[in-house]
Enzyme design. Structure first.
Site, mmCIF file in Angstrom:
data_model
loop_
_atom_site.group_PDB
_atom_site.id
_atom_site.type_symbol
_atom_site.label_atom_id
_atom_site.label_comp_id
_atom_site.label_asym_id
_atom_site.label_seq_id
_atom_site.Cartn_x
_atom_site.Cartn_y
_atom_site.Cartn_z
ATOM 1 N N TYR A 184 -14.494 -12.191 0.208
ATOM 2 C CA TYR A 184 -15.657 -10.921 -0.296
ATOM 3 C C TYR A 184 -16.535 -11.620 -0.656
ATOM 4 O O TYR A 184 -18.083 -11.329 -0.491
ATOM 5 C CB TYR A 184 -14.510 -9.991 -0.792
ATOM 6 C CG TYR A 184 -13.988 -9.270 -0.100
ATOM 7 C CD1 TYR A 184 -13.754 -8.151 0.668
ATOM 8 C CD2 TYR A 184 -12.521 -9.360 -0.369
ATOM 9 C CE1 TYR A 184 -13.334 -8.129 1.759
ATOM 10 C CE2 TYR A 184 -11.727 -8.860 0.535
ATOM 11 C CZ TYR A 184 -12.164 -7.853 0.993
ATOM 12 O OH TYR A 184 -10.698 -7.100 2.222
ATOM 13 N N ARG A 198 -3.381 5.801 0.031
ATOM 14 C CA ARG A 198 -4.116 7.522 0.393
ATOM 15 C C ARG A 198 -2.924 8.440 1.526
ATOM 16 O O ARG A 198 -3.487 9.331 2.046
ATOM 17 C CB ARG A 198 -5.270 7.146 1.434
ATOM 18 C CG ARG A 198 -6.328 7.255 0.730
ATOM 19 C CD ARG A 198 -7.723 6.586 1.551
ATOM 20 N NE ARG A 198 -7.190 5.106 1.429
ATOM 21 C CZ ARG A 198 -8.228 4.174 2.205
ATOM 22 N NH1 ARG A 198 -9.920 4.477 2.790
ATOM 23 N NH2 ARG A 198 -8.068 2.926 3.085
ATOM 24 N N ARG A 201 -7.350 11.327 -7.251
ATOM 25 C CA ARG A 201 -8.624 10.814 -6.874
ATOM 26 C C ARG A 201 -9.601 11.428 -7.066
ATOM 27 O O ARG A 201 -10.964 10.902 -7.034
ATOM 28 C CB ARG A 201 -8.015 10.348 -5.570
ATOM 29 C CG ARG A 201 -7.922 8.377 -5.169
ATOM 30 C CD ARG A 201 -8.653 7.746 -7.251
ATOM 31 N NE ARG A 201 -9.625 7.696 -6.869
ATOM 32 C CZ ARG A 201 -9.957 7.119 -5.227
ATOM 33 N NH1 ARG A 201 -9.153 6.207 -5.060
ATOM 34 N NH2 ARG A 201 -11.199 6.953 -5.439
ATOM 35 N N ASP A 223 -6.658 -3.438 -7.966
ATOM 36 C CA ASP A 223 -7.011 -4.564 -6.630
ATOM 37 C C ASP A 223 -7.412 -5.764 -7.005
ATOM 38 O O ASP A 223 -7.241 -6.074 -8.199
ATOM 39 C CB ASP A 223 -8.867 -3.063 -5.704
ATOM 40 C CG ASP A 223 -9.114 -3.751 -4.789
ATOM 41 O OD1 ASP A 223 -8.293 -3.408 -3.579
ATOM 42 O OD2 ASP A 223 -9.353 -4.664 -4.761
ATOM 43 N N ARG A 257 0.808 -1.026 0.225
ATOM 44 C CA ARG A 257 -0.018 0.177 0.152
ATOM 45 C C ARG A 257 0.968 0.959 -0.450
ATOM 46 O O ARG A 257 0.601 2.186 0.750
ATOM 47 C CB ARG A 257 -1.051 -0.178 0.925
ATOM 48 C CG ARG A 257 -1.955 -1.240 1.428
ATOM 49 C CD ARG A 257 -3.457 -0.451 0.171
ATOM 50 N NE ARG A 257 -4.020 -1.669 -0.038
ATOM 51 C CZ ARG A 257 -5.103 -1.686 0.767
ATOM 52 N NH1 ARG A 257 -5.386 -0.788 1.858
ATOM 53 N NH2 ARG A 257 -6.316 -3.291 0.659
HETATM 54 O O1 CP3 Z 1 -0.111 0.410 -3.451
HETATM 55 C C1 CP3 Z 1 -0.280 -0.814 -3.098
HETATM 56 O O2 CP3 Z 1 0.082 -1.651 -2.634
HETATM 57 C C2 CP3 Z 1 -1.063 -1.898 -4.319
HETATM 58 C C3 CP3 Z 1 -2.365 -1.392 -4.718
HETATM 59 C C4 CP3 Z 1 -3.335 -1.966 -3.820
HETATM 60 C C5 CP3 Z 1 -4.518 -1.894 -3.318
HETATM 61 N N1 CP3 Z 1 -4.529 -2.690 -3.353
HETATM 62 C C6 CP3 Z 1 -4.611 -0.154 -3.641
HETATM 63 C C7 CP3 Z 1 -6.060 0.423 -2.642
HETATM 64 C C8 CP3 Z 1 -3.117 -3.817 -3.316
HETATM 65 C C9 CP3 Z 1 -1.555 -4.312 -3.779
HETATM 66 C C10 CP3 Z 1 -4.304 -3.770 -2.741
HETATM 67 C C11 CP3 Z 1 -4.651 -5.153 -2.429
HETATM 68 C C12 CP3 Z 1 -6.115 -5.000 -1.795
HETATM 69 N N2 CP3 Z 1 -7.342 -5.317 -1.756
HETATM 70 C C13 CP3 Z 1 -5.879 -6.235 -0.494
HETATM 71 C C14 CP3 Z 1 -5.287 -7.343 -0.235
HETATM 72 C C15 CP3 Z 1 -3.675 -6.632 0.575
HETATM 73 C C16 CP3 Z 1 -4.093 -5.999 1.812
HETATM 74 O O3 CP3 Z 1 -4.320 -5.046 2.531
HETATM 75 O O4 CP3 Z 1 -5.093 -6.862 2.696
HETATM 76 C C17 CP3 Z 1 -7.349 -6.273 -0.185
HETATM 77 C C18 CP3 Z 1 -7.589 -7.165 1.262
HETATM 78 C C19 CP3 Z 1 -7.715 -5.643 -0.869
HETATM 79 C C20 CP3 Z 1 -9.523 -4.811 -1.335
HETATM 80 C C21 CP3 Z 1 -9.709 -3.847 -0.385
HETATM 81 N N3 CP3 Z 1 -9.739 -2.787 -1.647
HETATM 82 C C22 CP3 Z 1 -9.922 -3.591 0.894
HETATM 83 C C23 CP3 Z 1 -9.686 -4.094 2.310
HETATM 84 C C24 CP3 Z 1 -10.070 -1.885 1.057
HETATM 85 C C25 CP3 Z 1 -9.728 -0.328 1.564
HETATM 86 C C26 CP3 Z 1 -10.870 0.020 2.019
HETATM 87 C C27 CP3 Z 1 -10.785 1.540 2.979
HETATM 88 O O5 CP3 Z 1 -11.317 2.210 2.042
HETATM 89 O O6 CP3 Z 1 -9.453 0.995 3.708
HETATM 90 C C28 CP3 Z 1 -9.843 -1.958 -0.680
HETATM 91 C C29 CP3 Z 1 -9.836 -0.185 -1.758
HETATM 92 C C30 CP3 Z 1 -8.100 -0.099 -1.677
HETATM 93 N N4 CP3 Z 1 -7.388 -0.638 -2.373
HETATM 94 C C31 CP3 Z 1 -7.661 1.304 -1.937
HETATM 95 C C32 CP3 Z 1 -6.021 1.442 -2.038
HETATM 96 C C33 CP3 Z 1 -5.058 2.491 -1.951
HETATM 97 C C34 CP3 Z 1 -8.037 2.842 -0.920
HETATM 98 C C35 CP3 Z 1 -9.459 3.170 -1.925
HETATM 99 C C36 CP3 Z 1 -9.790 4.925 -1.471
HETATM 100 O O7 CP3 Z 1 -7.886 5.334 -2.201
HETATM 101 O O8 CP3 Z 1 -10.561 5.217 -1.357
#
Ligand code: CP3
Length: 368
Positions: free
Chosen positions: A165, A41, A50, A86, A37
């Site tokens: 999910y 953010r 965004r 994602d 990540r």
């Molecule tokens: O920088 C990186 O790591 C690359 C981008 C990345 C994202 N999601 C972007 C994202 C990666 C590798 C993921 C993987 C992901 N997505 C996982 C596995 C990694 C982990 O953290 O365990 C999982 C479980 C997800 C599912 C998911 N998508 C979650 C739990 C969330 C966060 C919800 C929140 O808002 O807290 C997302 C959304 C997401 N994916 C965001 C980002 C940057 C946040 C969206 C935003 O910016 O509004």
């Protein structure tokens, strides 16, 4: 299959990078570091881009997805980029009704709870992804063309984390419906896992063929499982997902290599050995198990990635520094070590702390 000559591993651009060396089990001059990540953010430039957009729309916009992948590399001097996307993107592209709700995570239009639901879902043909993944391939190749000798890591969700999910219909604490389905309807569960492995495996392969130099499978929620359930009902599907990239090799200066595969989970201290055995080269360790103990559990021959506690990013610098030095020291017990966090960067992290952490890791490990 041999990657084509323009791929950054085959052309030699990334094959000798610190990250790829460490993933191959060779200890480079300096310990490589990147953050799960790192794109997202915590960066003001990300938040600015965004404004007024939806997460999944951004993931499918090649220009935005590549730009966001590059932001943390420019800022922090990390040793790798991770592709901005994602884990639910391939579900969306195959036709599943899924959205990402800010502050919550992936939410499904309909939860997959019964054998009939599984039949309906798996009627969606994963083969359509070959075309539907075009924006992903485009985004990866744009990012790779800017990254030069810095490798890009491609990633995908492991079948269990995606199934969690799909079955829950959204985020969940204990994944109880998924674990019930596993035992109540084992045949439907096996169909669900095989389909999910195919979908997520194609997503991962598309990224590597388009230029990613390594692949990471995220089984973020596998820590909800017992070792027995993991081995019997999950590991075969994770192996099937990884098989989509396991055959990819490159040859540079007459040295053959395979595209390194990292396998990461949260709360998976009991599963580390199984997570390696499915065909991974590197095991990602969360912050709960110290790296020397993780190395012992893995048998002493597996490169490890991890495991700075994300909570300490907000602690006073001397506290964080002592912790990072301890992680590096324990990481020396493994054949090689890529420093990362034990889970993702918390959104409210001060990005300057991450930049400072990267130089600390480089300085301390270079002096050893
Ligand atoms: O920088 C990186 O790591 C690359 C981008 C990345 C994202 N999601 C972007 C994202 C990666 C590798 C993921 C993987 C992901 N997505 C996982 C596995 C990694 C982990 O953290 O365990 C999982 C479980 C997800 C599912 C998911 N998508 C979650 C739990 C969330 C966060 C919800 C929140 O808002 O807290 C997302 C959304 C997401 N994916 C965001 C980002 C940057 C946040 C969206 C935003 O910016 O509004």
């Amino acid at each position: 299959m041999i990657l084509d000559a323009q791929h950054p591993l085959s052309s030699g651009l990334t094959a000798d990078s610190r990250l790829i060396q460490a993933y191959q089990g060779v200890r480079p001059d300096v310990t490589p570091v990147w953050f799960m990540r790192q794109a997202g953010r915590s960066l003001p430039e990300y938040r600015e881009l965004r404004v007024g957009t939806r997460m999944l729309d951004v993931c499918l916009d090649p220009e935005l997805a590549s730009e966001i992948s590059l932001q943390p590399v420019r800022r922090h001097n990390v040793d790798a980029g991770i592709f901005f996307s994602d884990i639910v993107v391939p579900l969306k592209l195959v036709g599943v009704d899924v959205a990402i709700v800010a502050g919550k995570g992936p939410v499904l239009g309909k939860a997959v709870r019964t054998s009939a639901d599984v039949d309906e879902l798996t009627a969606l043909d994963p083969a359509i992804l070959d075309e539907a993944l075009a924006p992903i391939r485009d985004a990866v190749s744009r990012a790779v063309s800017q990254l030069g000798s810095t490798p890009l890591i491609g990633f995908a969700g492991a079948p269990f984390t995606l199934a969690a999910y799909l079955v829950e219909g959204g985020p969940s604490k204990d994944h109880i419906h998924a674990r019930t389905l596993m035992h109540a309807e084992p045949k439907a569960w096996a169909r669900l896992m095989a389909w999910t492995a195919d979908v997520t495996g194609r997503f991962l392969r598309a990224q590597v063929l388009a230029g990613a130099s390594a692949a990471q499978l995220f089984d973020s929620w596998a820590g909800a499982l017992s070792l027995a359930d993991y081995a019997a009902s999950v590991a075969p599907a994770s192996a099937a997902a990884i098989a989509h990239v396991r055959d990819l090799t490159y040859s540079v200066n007459n040295v053959q290599g395979n595209v390194p595969i990292v396998h990461f989970g949260v709360g998976t201290g009991e599963l580390l050995k199984e997570m390696h055995n499915i065909g991974a080269d590197v095991v990602g360790v969360d912050y709960r198990v110290p790296l020397d103990e993780a190395n012992r559990r893995l048998g002493g021959a597996v490169p490890v990635q991890g495991n700075v506690d994300p909570a300490l990013l907000a602690a006073p610098w001397p506290v964080l520094e002592a912790h990072v030095r301890d992680v590096l020291e324990r990481g020396r017990s493994a054949p090689s070590h890529v420093l990362n966090l034990g889970h993702g960067v918390p959104p409210d992290t001060d990005p300057d702390v991450l930049t400072r952490l990267v130089s600390l890791v480089h300085d301390v490990s270079a002096a050893e």
